[in-house]
Enzyme design. Structure first.
Site, mmCIF file in Angstrom:
data_model
loop_
_atom_site.group_PDB
_atom_site.id
_atom_site.type_symbol
_atom_site.label_atom_id
_atom_site.label_comp_id
_atom_site.label_asym_id
_atom_site.label_seq_id
_atom_site.Cartn_x
_atom_site.Cartn_y
_atom_site.Cartn_z
ATOM 1 N N HIS A 65 -5.847 1.003 -0.487
ATOM 2 C CA HIS A 65 -6.259 0.487 0.816
ATOM 3 C C HIS A 65 -5.015 0.184 1.651
ATOM 4 O O HIS A 65 -3.984 -0.249 1.131
ATOM 5 C CB HIS A 65 -7.116 -0.772 0.649
ATOM 6 C CG HIS A 65 -8.560 -0.463 0.383
ATOM 7 N ND1 HIS A 65 -9.415 -1.364 -0.218
ATOM 8 C CD2 HIS A 65 -9.306 0.653 0.648
ATOM 9 C CE1 HIS A 65 -10.624 -0.823 -0.315
ATOM 10 N NE2 HIS A 65 -10.578 0.396 0.185
ATOM 11 N N ASP A 67 -3.918 -2.083 3.670
ATOM 12 C CA ASP A 67 -3.201 -3.363 3.707
ATOM 13 C C ASP A 67 -2.372 -3.602 2.454
ATOM 14 O O ASP A 67 -1.663 -4.608 2.361
ATOM 15 C CB ASP A 67 -4.172 -4.525 3.939
ATOM 16 C CG ASP A 67 -5.263 -4.627 2.885
ATOM 17 O OD1 ASP A 67 -5.738 -3.580 2.425
ATOM 18 O OD2 ASP A 67 -5.656 -5.768 2.531
ATOM 19 N N HIS A 68 -2.434 -2.671 1.509
ATOM 20 C CA HIS A 68 -1.635 -2.771 0.289
ATOM 21 C C HIS A 68 -0.602 -1.656 0.163
ATOM 22 O O HIS A 68 0.236 -1.711 -0.743
ATOM 23 C CB HIS A 68 -2.550 -2.748 -0.943
ATOM 24 C CG HIS A 68 -3.442 -3.937 -1.046
ATOM 25 N ND1 HIS A 68 -3.231 -4.963 -1.943
ATOM 26 C CD2 HIS A 68 -4.547 -4.281 -0.341
ATOM 27 C CE1 HIS A 68 -4.172 -5.880 -1.794
ATOM 28 N NE2 HIS A 68 -4.992 -5.484 -0.831
ATOM 29 N N HIS A 140 -13.654 -2.941 -7.581
ATOM 30 C CA HIS A 140 -13.468 -2.929 -6.130
ATOM 31 C C HIS A 140 -14.114 -1.665 -5.573
ATOM 32 O O HIS A 140 -14.607 -0.829 -6.330
ATOM 33 C CB HIS A 140 -11.966 -3.005 -5.802
ATOM 34 C CG HIS A 140 -11.669 -3.343 -4.377
ATOM 35 N ND1 HIS A 140 -12.284 -4.379 -3.713
ATOM 36 C CD2 HIS A 140 -10.823 -2.775 -3.471
ATOM 37 C CE1 HIS A 140 -11.812 -4.436 -2.476
ATOM 38 N NE2 HIS A 140 -10.943 -3.475 -2.305
ATOM 39 N N ASP A 211 -7.220 -6.183 -5.511
ATOM 40 C CA ASP A 211 -8.537 -6.559 -5.009
ATOM 41 C C ASP A 211 -9.568 -6.362 -6.116
ATOM 42 O O ASP A 211 -9.592 -5.328 -6.789
ATOM 43 C CB ASP A 211 -8.884 -5.715 -3.784
ATOM 44 C CG ASP A 211 -8.089 -6.132 -2.554
ATOM 45 O OD1 ASP A 211 -7.180 -6.969 -2.698
ATOM 46 O OD2 ASP A 211 -8.369 -5.608 -1.464
ATOM 47 N N HIS A 269 -4.282 -13.349 -0.949
ATOM 48 C CA HIS A 269 -5.133 -12.400 -0.205
ATOM 49 C C HIS A 269 -6.194 -13.183 0.588
ATOM 50 O O HIS A 269 -7.393 -13.031 0.407
ATOM 51 C CB HIS A 269 -5.770 -11.419 -1.194
ATOM 52 C CG HIS A 269 -6.332 -10.181 -0.552
ATOM 53 N ND1 HIS A 269 -7.656 -10.057 -0.218
ATOM 54 C CD2 HIS A 269 -5.747 -9.017 -0.210
ATOM 55 C CE1 HIS A 269 -7.894 -8.860 0.300
ATOM 56 N NE2 HIS A 269 -6.734 -8.198 0.318
#
Length: 306
Positions: A65, A67-68, A140, A211, A269
């Site tokens: 993802h 944001d990672h 996830h 996540d 997070h």
């Protein structure tokens, strides 16, 4: 002591005070350090610490993802501009190689160092000098992993005064005794190193989670000295969401941490809704209701020793 530095602690998007996901682990008595996740803007966060991209040796990506992972190519390019020639290892889920190779090809990014990309899976075990890392598959909306870092046991205290009283000269014989070996003195007597060395100190074990809506997936590796894991919402906020996302609440994480025997729990997070409305204390209060150990909420540039 190893040092953990939080470089990004927000979920999904950055806020005025939090960048998206990234965490650094610097090894004891070394400039070498490792990075866990690399959200957009991570290299800017690094510039505000004592860390240097030049000494970055390994990167671990929990999942793909944005944001990672969106800060990864920019960080690689900057590291290359520093003319670093030592190899860099990157570990992450399937698809990581394709992502990096396509961006590097299309943007003509040519690195002066050897980039080693390893796509990991459930059960991958990585061994290094002084520690090992177990890869744990998480729950996830996309393939996501967590990392259990187990540091080697440390040798027990060596009783140097007792060794001297036995007539053992300092130097190579001391070193052998510290390793638990036996030595023979000139008079023919034998000294067992185990009689001069105390019991070993258990190596620390920490969790860095990606996540994940099922923190008990880490239970087979418990107990933990430190657990760093997402706690994106309070339970009440999560229950009100019209669409449920596969993330952990502060309540859910704390109940799991209590069950797994965690000493120190750090919530990470964090949903931007808690920063915008100054509601961070709600997450901490919820965690403390269900977890009896030490608990903190991560913030950017927070540092802890391991």
């Amino acid at each position: 002591m190893h040092t953990i530095t939080f470089l990004g602690t927000s979920a999904g998007v950055p806020t005025r005070t939090r960048n998206v996901s990234a965490l650094a682990l610097q090894l004891e008595n070394s400039k070498e350090w490792m990075l866990f996740d690399c959200g957009e803007g991570t290299q800017h966060r690094i510039m505000n610490t004592s860390l240097s991209a030049y000494h970055l040796s390994r990167i671990f990506i929990t999942h793909l993802h944005g944001d990672h992972v969106y800060g990864l190519c920019g960080l690689l390019a900057s590291k290359g501009m520093q003319r670093c020639e030592s190899a860099l290892e990157i570990y992450g889920p399937p698809g990581l190689r394709e992502l990096l190779e396509n961006v590097m090809h299309l943007s003509q990014l040519n690195l002066p160092f050897d980039l080693k990309i390893f796509e990991i899976s459930e059960g991958t075990l990585l061994r290094y000098e002084g520690f090992k890392i177990d890869v744990v598959a998480l729950s996830h909306s996309i393939v996501s992993f967590g990392f259990v870092i187990s540091f080697d046991d440390r040798p027990g205290h060596f009783d140097a005064e007792k060794a001297r009283s036995l007539g053992i000269p300092e130097g190579p014989l001391f070193a052998r005794l510290k390793r638990g070996e036996s030595i023979t003195l000139p008079d023919g007597s034998t000294i067992e190193g185990s009689t001069l060395v105390g019991p070993p100190t258990r190596g620390k074990r920490i969790v860095i989670g990606g996540d994940n809506d099922a923190p008990l997936l880490f239970a087979p590796y418990a107990p933990f000295d430190l657990m760093i894991h997402e706690a994106t919402y309070t339970q009440a906020d999560f229950d009100r969401l019209p669409r449920k996302f596969l993330h952990t609440t502060a309540k859910q994480l704390s109940l799991a941490a209590e069950q797994m025997g965690v000493d120190h729990l750090i919530l990470n997070h964090i949903s931007p809704r808690y920063d915008k409305n100054d509601r961070i204390s709600e997450l901490l209060d919820e965690a403390k209701r269900y977890f009896s150990g030490k608990v903190d909420i991560a913030y950017d540039f927070m540092q802890i020793g391991v």
